[in-house]
Design an enzyme around this catalytic site. Structure first.
Site, PDB file in Angstrom:
ATOM      1  N   LEU A 142       0.827  -1.203   0.000  1.00 24.22           N
ATOM      2  CA  LEU A 142       0.000   0.000   0.000  1.00 24.22           C
ATOM      3  C   LEU A 142       0.861   1.251   0.000  1.00 24.22           C
ATOM      4  O   LEU A 142       1.990   1.254   0.485  1.00 24.22           O
ATOM      5  CB  LEU A 142      -0.994  -0.008   1.156  1.00 24.22           C
ATOM      6  N   HIS A 143       0.317   2.281  -0.577  1.00 24.78           N
ATOM      7  CA  HIS A 143       0.992   3.575  -0.649  1.00 24.78           C
ATOM      8  C   HIS A 143      -0.070   4.656  -0.819  1.00 24.78           C
ATOM      9  O   HIS A 143      -1.036   4.467  -1.531  1.00 24.78           O
ATOM     10  CB  HIS A 143       2.009   3.604  -1.794  1.00 24.78           C
TER      11      HIS A 143
END
Length: 185
Positions: A142-143
């Site tokens: 995730l980012h």
């Protein structure tokens, strides 16, 4: 070429004529074809796990925290488009620890302050795409995207065509933001 009967423009062999203007950005074809996209969801294939192992300037890292880091997007929608990534390889926001969630949020806030001071955007798009079907180019890690926006900076092209003309080299943007980040601390 013009159709003699109707006076309409012809594009023999290249599709039907339309009213769209074209902005050619051939550098993005590398991304579209999969450059830097992991072959699997394994940590060993993950660019967001490899990036922190590099020098900050080479990796386009703006800032390193304890549990997360801030890096320029290699395929930005706008100048100053940055990503806030946890160091730990995890795909789902609900799997972050409380401390990781707090740091991602704090770094996002600081990123907004720094980008505001350096480039004076009129607003921001902030968010994370969870899963490939939701638009995550790298779904396994995730980012959070922090995308500065200016009035008139965009039309449908970045949203539909995933294309944007960039006014500054990524290395120059990273240096400018990293220097401003250090002043923010």
């Amino acid at each position: 070429m013009v159709d003699a009967a109707t006076g309409d423009p012809r594009q023999d062999g290249v599709g039907e004529p339309d009213a769209f203007q074209r902005l050619w950005t051939p550098h993005r074809i590398r991304y579209i074809k999969g450059e830097n996209k992991p072959a699997s969801s394994d940590e060993a294939d993950c660019p967001f796990c490899r990036i922190p192992q590099l020098d900050d300037a080479d990796a386009l890292i703006v800032h390193r925290g304890e549990l997360a880091y801030v890096v320029l997007n290699l395929y930005p929608y706008n100048a100053g488009h940055i990503l806030v990534c946890p160091f730990r390889h995890t795909a789902d926001y609900t799997d972050l620890t409380s401390a990781e969630t707090d740091e991602v949020a704090a770094l996002t806030q600081q990123a907004m302050r720094v980008v505001r001071r350096v480039t004076s955007p009129h607003g921001f798009n902030i968010g994370m795409n969870q899963g490939g079907v939701a638009g995550a180019g790298i779904a396994a890690h995730l980012h959070q995207h922090v995308v500065p926006r200016w009035g008139g900076d965009s039309n449908f092209l970045p949203v539909i065509g995933h294309t944007k003309a960039m006014p500054q080299l990524l290395e120059d943007t990273r240096e400018m933001l990293a220097e401003a980040w250090d002043q923010e601390d």
